[in-house]
Design an enzyme around this catalytic site. Structure first.
Site, PDB file in Angstrom:
ATOM      1  N   CYS A 102      -0.062   1.830  -5.239  1.00  0.00           N
ATOM      2  CA  CYS A 102      -1.058   2.696  -5.873  1.00  0.00           C
ATOM      3  C   CYS A 102      -0.550   4.148  -5.926  1.00  0.00           C
ATOM      4  O   CYS A 102       0.429   4.506  -5.267  1.00  0.00           O
ATOM      5  CB  CYS A 102      -2.389   2.624  -5.144  1.00  0.00           C
ATOM      6  SG  CYS A 102      -2.294   2.949  -3.377  1.00  0.00           S
ATOM      7  N   HIS A 145       0.822  -1.209   0.000  1.00  0.00           N
ATOM      8  CA  HIS A 145       0.000   0.000   0.000  1.00  0.00           C
ATOM      9  C   HIS A 145       0.860   1.265   0.000  1.00  0.00           C
ATOM     10  O   HIS A 145       1.958   1.300   0.560  1.00  0.00           O
ATOM     11  CB  HIS A 145      -0.903   0.038   1.239  1.00  0.00           C
ATOM     12  CG  HIS A 145      -2.142  -0.791   1.106  1.00  0.00           C
ATOM     13  ND1 HIS A 145      -3.036  -0.634   0.079  1.00  0.00           N
ATOM     14  CD2 HIS A 145      -2.632  -1.792   1.886  1.00  0.00           C
ATOM     15  CE1 HIS A 145      -4.039  -1.489   0.228  1.00  0.00           C
ATOM     16  NE2 HIS A 145      -3.808  -2.212   1.307  1.00  0.00           N
TER      17      HIS A 145
END
Length: 262
Positions: A244, A151
């Site tokens: 991301c 993440h």
């Protein structure tokens, strides 16, 4: 007439009270959500700080004698207490550490790509999740391309600093990545960093080091935001670190080729 004005004034007061109540409710809800996010971030950070106690990272280099009799520096990999970590969670397959950065985490492998997206090393539900490999990849990092997900956390944890470190030539903290496994320690040299489509060719897995893989490597190197000056061929084993960007349609990746075993 007076009575009519009083009625309109009372209706206006009620409307203002309703708006005020709604505003208070929104404020309380937002505060609760922010508090929950803060607690999750803190819990995740504290957990991984505890886990790092089982790993000794030595940035120094050992000196050894080459075949020609000259002294050469030998990189020193992180020293991992595999017995203790596997006792906590046997799903751990490696330890990842990027030299010169704060990125240092256990690497997990699940039975899908969903569980460790939302669960930590200790299997606690948390938005930070874990660093984990593509579940269809081999656990021994012998595939042509091993994909590792993490993440982009706002507090900089997990792969939250990946883009900051490797999106320009001026921000590079280093160019080597350690993948330590219970059997071997591998050191990788970064050759590419770029923004890609979320479902783009970067996530291609290869069954053999063929010409198609070479074309893929050439494409990845050509798209790099930074010229790392590293040659890469189809005989190399590579890793692709993916996170991301804040845009659901894109991802940021850092790719590195295996430089040696230590």
């Amino acid at each position: 007439m007076g009575r009519g004005k009083k009625t309109r004034r009372t209706a206006g007061d009620i409307l203002r009270y309703i708006i005020l109540i709604i505003a208070v409710c929104v404020f309380v809800f937002s505060a609760v959500q922010l508090g929950r996010i803060f607690l999750e971030y803190r819990a995740g950070t504290q957990e991984y700080d505890r886990i790092r106690e089982y790993v000794k990272e030595d940035p120094q280099q050992e000196t050894e004698e080459s075949l020609e009799g000259q002294a050469v520096d030998r990189p020193v990999p992180p020293e991992v207490d595999w017995e203790s970590l596997k006792a906590i969670n046997p799903d751990i397959i490696a330890w990842l550490q990027i030299e010169g950065t704060q990125i240092s985490y256990p690497v997990m492998k699940g039975t899908d790509n969903d569980y460790y997206l939302h669960h930590t090393f200790e299997k606690n539900y948390n938005s930070a999740g874990s660093i984990f490999i593509e579940y269809t990849n081999s656990s021994d990092f012998q595939d042509c391309n091993t994909i590792i997900y993490g993440h982009n956390m706002r507090n900089g944890s997990m792969f939250g600093l990946l883009r900051k470190y490797f999106q320009s030539q001026d921000s590079l903290p280093g160019r080597y990545v350690w993948i330590c496994t219970p059997e071997k320690n591998y050191r990788y040299e970064i050759f590419s960093s770029h923004v890609v489509d979320a479902a783009g060719e970067v996530y291609t897995l290869f069954s053999a080091p063929d010409q198609q893989f070479q074309q893929y490597l050439d494409s990845m190197k050509a798209q790099s935001l930074v010229d790392f000056g590293v040659d890469v061929t189809k005989e190399d084993k590579i890793i692709t670190l993916s996170t991301c960007t804040g845009n659901d349609a894109t991802r940021f990746v850092v790719q590195a080729k295996r430089e040696g075993e230590y």
